[in-house]
Write a protein that holds these residues in place. Structure first.
Motif, mmCIF file in Angstrom:
data_model
loop_
_atom_site.group_PDB
_atom_site.id
_atom_site.type_symbol
_atom_site.label_atom_id
_atom_site.label_comp_id
_atom_site.label_asym_id
_atom_site.label_seq_id
_atom_site.Cartn_x
_atom_site.Cartn_y
_atom_site.Cartn_z
ATOM 1 N N GLY B 13 0.811 -1.222 0.000
ATOM 2 C CA GLY B 13 0.000 0.000 0.000
ATOM 3 C C GLY B 13 0.841 1.267 0.000
ATOM 4 N N THR B 14 2.087 1.138 0.431
ATOM 5 C CA THR B 14 2.906 2.344 0.511
ATOM 6 C C THR B 14 3.224 2.919 -0.864
ATOM 7 O OG1 THR B 14 4.809 0.911 0.571
ATOM 8 C CG2 THR B 14 4.038 1.765 2.665
ATOM 9 N N ILE B 15 3.179 2.097 -1.883
ATOM 10 C CA ILE B 15 3.508 2.655 -3.194
ATOM 11 C C ILE B 15 2.246 2.969 -3.990
ATOM 12 C CG2 ILE B 15 5.812 1.658 -3.354
ATOM 13 C CD1 ILE B 15 4.486 -0.317 -5.417
ATOM 14 N N LEU B 16 1.142 3.162 -3.263
ATOM 15 C CA LEU B 16 -0.085 3.564 -3.939
ATOM 16 C C LEU B 16 0.106 4.818 -4.805
ATOM 17 C CD1 LEU B 16 -3.141 3.177 -4.350
ATOM 18 C CD2 LEU B 16 -3.480 4.674 -2.384
ATOM 19 N N PRO B 17 0.795 5.855 -4.325
ATOM 20 C CA PRO B 17 0.974 7.031 -5.173
ATOM 21 C C PRO B 17 1.673 6.705 -6.481
ATOM 22 C CG PRO B 17 1.611 7.536 -2.933
ATOM 23 C CD PRO B 17 1.340 6.072 -2.972
ATOM 24 N N GLU B 18 2.723 5.875 -6.382
ATOM 25 C CA GLU B 18 3.414 5.487 -7.610
ATOM 26 C C GLU B 18 2.501 4.657 -8.494
ATOM 27 O OE1 GLU B 18 4.760 5.561 -4.685
ATOM 28 O OE2 GLU B 18 6.556 6.768 -4.886
ATOM 29 N N GLY B 19 1.663 3.811 -7.837
ATOM 30 C CA GLY B 19 0.702 3.029 -8.593
ATOM 31 C C GLY B 19 -0.228 3.929 -9.382
ATOM 32 N N ILE B 20 -0.669 4.999 -8.734
ATOM 33 C CA ILE B 20 -1.553 5.929 -9.430
ATOM 34 C C ILE B 20 -0.832 6.529 -10.637
ATOM 35 C CG2 ILE B 20 -2.821 8.091 -9.218
ATOM 36 C CD1 ILE B 20 -3.300 7.390 -6.298
ATOM 37 N N VAL B 21 0.434 6.846 -10.460
ATOM 38 C CA VAL B 21 1.179 7.431 -11.576
ATOM 39 C C VAL B 21 1.299 6.418 -12.713
ATOM 40 C CG1 VAL B 21 3.381 8.426 -12.290
ATOM 41 C CG2 VAL B 21 2.445 8.999 -10.075
ATOM 42 N N ILE B 22 1.533 5.154 -12.348
ATOM 43 C CA ILE B 22 1.657 4.136 -13.397
ATOM 44 C C ILE B 22 0.342 4.001 -14.155
ATOM 45 C CG2 ILE B 22 2.003 1.683 -13.830
ATOM 46 C CD1 ILE B 22 3.883 1.628 -11.464
ATOM 47 N N VAL B 55 -0.492 12.958 -5.192
ATOM 48 C CA VAL B 55 -0.145 13.819 -4.054
ATOM 49 C C VAL B 55 -1.139 13.607 -2.925
ATOM 50 C CG1 VAL B 55 0.095 16.197 -3.307
ATOM 51 C CG2 VAL B 55 0.984 15.513 -5.514
ATOM 52 N N VAL B 56 -2.436 13.486 -3.289
ATOM 53 C CA VAL B 56 -3.447 13.249 -2.258
ATOM 54 C C VAL B 56 -3.161 11.924 -1.554
ATOM 55 C CG1 VAL B 56 -5.894 12.819 -1.859
ATOM 56 C CG2 VAL B 56 -5.184 14.639 -3.410
ATOM 57 N N ALA B 57 -2.828 10.889 -2.357
ATOM 58 C CA ALA B 57 -2.518 9.597 -1.756
ATOM 59 C C ALA B 57 -1.323 9.700 -0.816
ATOM 60 C CB ALA B 57 -2.245 8.572 -2.859
ATOM 61 N N LEU B 58 -0.374 10.532 -1.185
ATOM 62 C CA LEU B 58 0.791 10.718 -0.314
ATOM 63 C C LEU B 58 0.366 11.322 1.020
ATOM 64 C CD1 LEU B 58 3.378 12.190 -2.841
ATOM 65 C CD2 LEU B 58 3.591 10.060 -1.612
ATOM 66 N N PHE B 125 10.334 6.866 -6.879
ATOM 67 C CA PHE B 125 10.882 5.658 -6.255
ATOM 68 C C PHE B 125 12.249 5.930 -5.653
ATOM 69 C CE2 PHE B 125 7.894 2.887 -8.748
ATOM 70 C CZ PHE B 125 7.324 2.313 -7.626
ATOM 71 N N LEU B 126 13.012 6.750 -6.333
ATOM 72 C CA LEU B 126 14.353 7.050 -5.829
ATOM 73 C C LEU B 126 14.267 7.723 -4.460
ATOM 74 C CD1 LEU B 126 17.308 6.931 -6.569
ATOM 75 C CD2 LEU B 126 17.096 9.131 -7.671
ATOM 76 N N SER B 127 13.234 8.558 -4.266
ATOM 77 C CA SER B 127 13.131 9.282 -2.994
ATOM 78 C C SER B 127 12.916 8.350 -1.821
ATOM 79 C CB SER B 127 11.975 10.270 -3.035
ATOM 80 O OG SER B 127 12.022 11.011 -4.199
ATOM 81 N N GLY B 128 12.319 7.192 -2.095
ATOM 82 C CA GLY B 128 12.072 6.304 -0.975
ATOM 83 C C GLY B 128 12.926 5.057 -0.990
#
Lengths: 508, 523
Positions: B13-22, B55-58, B125-128
């Motif tokens: 669930g932590t990569i939900l924001p990235e998922g949204i971007v994908i 951003v909202v997901a973040l 992804f690099l940020s985390g």
């Protein structure tokens, strides 16, 4: 209450700058004038409300702003700041009023003038070091534009020079403030929470020197003055009034408030050097003014000289000399504004500022008789002729400083004689002599152009005859500043027995 | 290991924001395939909506108590959340300014957007990233997408040159970085996770300090390339000048922010033992960047080159916060990056607008612009003055915070140098403002004399206008109303475990590791 002094001009500036007005409308000018007059009267009313029985800051306001950097919105005024705020309101009005009605890009011009006013007022009333810096740098860009856009032929050069010098002065002051707050372990930059008593002398000396150079650029002191004649001469008369009358006072104010008040002990160490710098500045200004062929440049150099007195007074830091220094700051603001105003009219009407070309403006028929008469008054005031405000202030400075730095004071008195020399040159060439009948077809000076000059002259005369009206606001604060020094007590001298105490000082 | 346990360890669930971007990326591609050429009316808004949703997901993860995901490969702590937010926002603003630019150049918008989104993905992804393989994969995702983006104007030789240059230097720096990383892997006894690396090195053979120093220098090369710190900056001016301007805007903000996120994570955790050394190296980078960036910017005649050197100098300022190594230091970095996002992107928006209308980016061509385009003049002036640190704009507060944090950490030389060089920077920023505002109508440049009529209703101009107004408003007000930003910056630092454990040496985790004394390293 003080917030209004800052917010009203800022809001006014934004409205004037952004609201569309029909082409050729006089609305921006009228609005700016109304705001400036309102600010002047409001600050004057505040002055009358100032509690003279206490010396601390009054009308305080406090809001936490940016906590992580210790920046709080802390405002307050005392007898040192408020008279300068009133002067700021007055000179802003004079500057706006004396601007030509047909100036190009009026909306930008008037909103920048109001922004400068807001920045300067903010710096005077800020009781937080970072807030002071914020306002101190806030006026940087508006003044740059005012010089560059509405100035003379070399104005862009002068404006850039001004910008760089002032920016350097800003970072020196900022560095000193960061150092003060950090070394004192203060939790915020509020002036009230900072005390430098526990600092080692070495770090005090470093911090104080940073402040001295920073504010020395702004005042300006020799040898940091080279931006000043260019900036004053190249800018329009109204902008020169703001620059010389008000912005230079920021330097004086900063020197007293942050130099003298924060570092009372170290001040003793640097004061001989300061006194010497001050007297060098005075003599340099006077001698350079004598050599000038351009009346505006002459006035600019005379301004350098007159700011030197304040430094000598601050260096001596007796009760009387500090009082005299602040009084001199205000009288210098008034007189310099009058001089620039009149020089501006002469240039506008006659079309030249060259001493070699100007002649016989006193001629009652075809010259500029009233302007010449006012110019003579202004010259006399600047040279320190008794009965005008310049005399009262200089006298206080000389008398207060003499017991501490006799030689420097004597040099200053000597230079004040030189002041008379260059004003005699200026007045003799400009006002007297024979008017060349073939060339003298000058436009008439209309009544509205004379009003600011007349108002300033009236104030200069009234305060000259009755200096108490000037010094009574300042005295409680400057007394307190001077008393914080642990030096052999100088007998407190009040206004009525000035002459008597002057005599006794000489006897000692 | 049963499925439930594995799922909780993955913590996907932590990569939900990235998922949204994908998902957004795929949506952009699919819409483009279905709708064809006319898709350009929708795709940018889909992309922006996706990024804002990310951003909202973040923000929903802000209070999460279990940030570690994918068996420790990804750390979604507050620090990474803020950086991912900065990156997503910078991409959103970049898209606003790129629509018209890409339209006018006659290339396909959807492809551009999908490459830009994958670059964003790599940067986020690099940020985390908390593990060497993860770091390298996301770094390469970001880099390769960036190479493609810089060369996106296929028919423009300068764009090709920029892409080639960027590719060659970037590949070399990636290789060096990878070599440094492989040394780390070896020195730590085969660990790839950052916190285990530190422990592994400490428990291992302490005579290997030369290897560690080389690993440090090599990885710093990779980071410094991304944040374009001197002396790893040579690509910056050429790439900035040749690439499409929206790409430059992304490189100067999003990519840089990712570089800083990587720097914090890698240096604070893996290189905790050689803390003095990396401080020394970064101090040198900061000094060189501030001096060289600001001084060389003085001599530029092209706006984009000037902004390139200015961005080098700004990176130097931000490094001061990294070096301060305190709560205030890290949060001042984050605060500065947040306001830098808006002021720099605002500046680039104005540069794009000007070059769209006139086709040039020479500084001298801006002369007298106030007559023809007051909004552009105002916007560019505010953004540049804010970059120069003039109050009451946001940049002033950012710089004060950085300098104050640096001063508290007793970095006197760096702060004084920062102050002095910021005066230099005022000079070159004001030069542009002077061109636009001070020059009178008779000094107007030819370009401005022939300035086209301002028409906002052309396709793609509205987003540009929105981006411009938004950045200018934020730049003007973010300083005065700075408390929320300060709170975000400070909270993110206080909540992230890696920073707190490195800042308080009394923590059990840190004390378990035997710190190397400098004398050990000298051997």
């Amino acid at each position: 209450m003080l917030t209004a002094l800052i917010l009203v001009p800022i809001i006014g500036a934004i409205l004037i700058g952004f609201l569309p007005t029909p082409e050729g409308s006089n609305l921006p000018r009228k609005a700016a004038l109304a705001i400036a007059i309102g600010l002047f009267f409001y600050s004057f009313w505040l002055l009358t409300q100032l509690d003279l029985s206490q010396s601390g800051v009054q009308f305080t306001e406090y809001l936490t702003w940016a906590k992580p950097i210790g920046l709080n919105y802390t405002l307050g005024v005392d007898g040192l700041a408020l008279p300068l705020v009133v002067l700021n309101g007055l000179l802003t009005w004079v500057a706006i009023y004396s601007t030509r009605e047909k100036i190009h890009r009026p909306r930008l011009y008037y909103s920048l003038v109001l922004l400068v006013n807001a920045g300067v007022t903010g710096a005077f009333v800020a009781q937080n070091l970072l807030l002071f810096i914020l306002f101190y740098e806030l006026e940087l860009i508006p003044v740059y534009f005012l010089i560059a856009i509405w100035g003379g032929a070399k104005s862009q050069y002068a404006a850039t020079k001004f910008l760089l010098y002032t920016a350097v002065s800003g970072i020196l002051i900022l560095a000193a403030f960061l150092g003060i707050a950090w070394l004192c372990g203060a939790s915020s930059f509020d002036l009230a929470t900072i005390s430098t008593e526990d600092l080692s002398q070495k770090s005090q000396l470093i911090l104080l020197s940073l402040l001295l150079v920073g504010f020395g650029i702004k005042i300006p002191l020799v040898p940091l003055h080279t931006w000043q004649p260019d900036a004053y001469v190249e800018s329009a008369p109204s902008v020169a009034i703001l620059l010389g009358g008000i912005l230079a006072k920021l330097g004086v104010y900063g020197l007293l408030r942050f130099g003298l008040e924060l570092f009372p002990e170290t001040w003793h160490l640097v004061s001989p050097g300061l006194a010497i710098t001050g007297s060098v500045t005075v003599i340099y200004g006077a001698l350079s003014a004598i050599a000038q062929k351009d009346i505006k440049r002459m006035v600019a150099y005379s301004s350098i000289g007159h700011m030197g007195y304040i430094l000598v007074a601050a260096a001596a830091s007796t009760e009387l000399s500090v009082l005299g220094g602040v009084a001199q700051a205000i009288s210098h603001g008034l007189i310099l504004a009058l001089l620039f105003e009149l020089v501006g009219i002469v240039e506008d009407k006659v079309g030249t500022r060259e001493l070699d070309v100007l002649n016989g403006l006193m001629n009652p028929v075809r010259g500029l008789p009233l302007v010449s008469a006012l110019l003579i008054t202004a010259g006399m005031a600047s040279a320190g002729i008794p009965g005008l405000v310049g005399f009262a202030a200089e006298f206080l400075v000389f008398q207060g400083s003499f017991s501490i730095f006799p030689i420097c004071t004597l040099l200053c008195i000597f230079a004040s004689g030189l002041t008379a020399v260059y004003f005699v040159i200026l007045l003799n060439r400009t006002c007297f002599g024979k008017l060349d009948n073939k060339l003298a077809y000058y436009p008439r000076v209309v009544r509205s152009e004379q009003i600011p000059a007349l108002v300033l002259t009236a104030i200069i005369m009234v305060l000259g005859i009755h200096p108490t009206w000037l010094v009574r606001w300042i005295e409680p604060t400057t007394d307190a500043i001077a008393q914080s020094f642990h030096k052999p007590k100088i007998v407190a001298i009040s206004q009525p027995n000035l002459i008597a105490s002057f005599g006794s000082d000489l006897d000692r | 290991m049963d499925v439930a346990n594995l799922a909780s360890q993955l913590n996907a669930g932590t990569i939900l924001p990235e998922g949204i971007v994908i998902v957004t990326l795929i949506a952009v591609l699919v819409v483009d395939l279905i709708a064809g050429r006319s898709s350009s009316r929708w795709t940018p808004y889909i992309a922006i909506a996706g990024l804002l949703a990310a951003v909202v997901a973040l923000t929903y993860q802000w209070d999460s108590t279990n940030p570690i995901a994918f068996l420790g490969a990804f750390d979604s702590d507050a620090l990474s959340l803020v950086f991912r937010g900065i990156i997503a926002l910078s991409t959103a603003v970049t898209i606003l300014m790129s629509v018209r630019y890409i339209e006018q150049s006659g290339t396909a918008l959807a492809e551009f957007l999908s490459i830009l989104l994958s670059a964003t993905l790599g940067a986020m992804f690099l940020s985390g990233a908390n593990e060497l393989v993860m770091i390298f994969v996301s770094l390469e995702t970001l880099s390769i997408s960036s190479y493609l983006l810089t060369g996106y104007m296929k028919r423009d030789p300068r764009s090709n040159e920029a892409a080639l240059k960027y590719l060659l230097i970037g590949a070399a720096s990636s290789a060096v970085f990878l070599y440094g990383v492989s040394l780390l892997y070896g020195l730590s006894g085969g660990e790839t996770q950052l916190d285990k690396i530190a422990a592994g090195i400490a428990s291992g053979d302490t005579t290997q300090t030369l290897g560690l120093a080389i690993a440090l220098v090599f990885t710093i090369t990779g980071i410094a390339f991304k944040i374009s710190a001197v002396p790893f900056h040579q690509w910056t001016p050429d790439v900035y000048e040749g690439s499409p301007t929206p790409v430059v805007a992304f490189l100067s903000v999003g990519s840089k922010a990712a570089g800083f996120a990587l720097a914090i994570r890698l240096l604070v955790t893996a290189f905790d033992l050689v803390s003095e050394q990396w401080h020394f190296v970064f101090a040198a980078l900061a000094i060189l960047s501030m001096v060289l960036g600001n001084v060389v910017a003085l001599a530029q005649t092209s706006m984009k080159r000037m902004l390139a050197y200015s961005s080098i100098a700004q990176a130097g300022f931000v490094i001061i916060g990294l070096l301060a190594d305190s709560n205030a230091g890290y949060s001042s970095m984050i605060f500065y990056l947040l306001v830098y996002l808006f002021m720099n992107l605002g500046g680039f928006t104005c540069v794009i607008l000007f070059s769209l209308r006139t086709g040039t980016d020479q500084i001298s061509e801006y002369a007298g612009l106030y007559q023809k385009d007051p909004l552009l003049t105002l916007g560019l002036s505010i953004c540049l003055l804010s970059l120069g640190g003039i109050p009451p704009l946001a940049g002033f507060f950012g710089k004060i915070y950085l300098f104050w944090a640096g001063w508290q950490a007793e970095l006197y030389v760096l702060v004084l140098l920062g102050l002095v060089t910021s005066v230099v920077s005022i000079y070159y920023y004001i030069r542009v403002v002077k061109m636009m505002v001070v020059k009178e109508p008779h000094e107007m440049s030819e370009t401005v004399k022939n300035y086209p009529e301002i028409r906002w209703n052309l396709e793609g101009m509205r987003p540009l206008q929105v981006g411009l107004v938004l950045s200018v408003i934020v730049t003007s007000l973010a300083g005065i109303l700075s408390n929320p930003l300060f709170t975000i910056a400070n909270d993110s630092v206080v909540r992230s475990a890696i920073l707190q454990s490195s800042l308080s040496p009394s923590q059990p985790v840190a004390s378990a590791i035997q710190p190397l004394s400098p004398s050990d390293l000298d051997r």
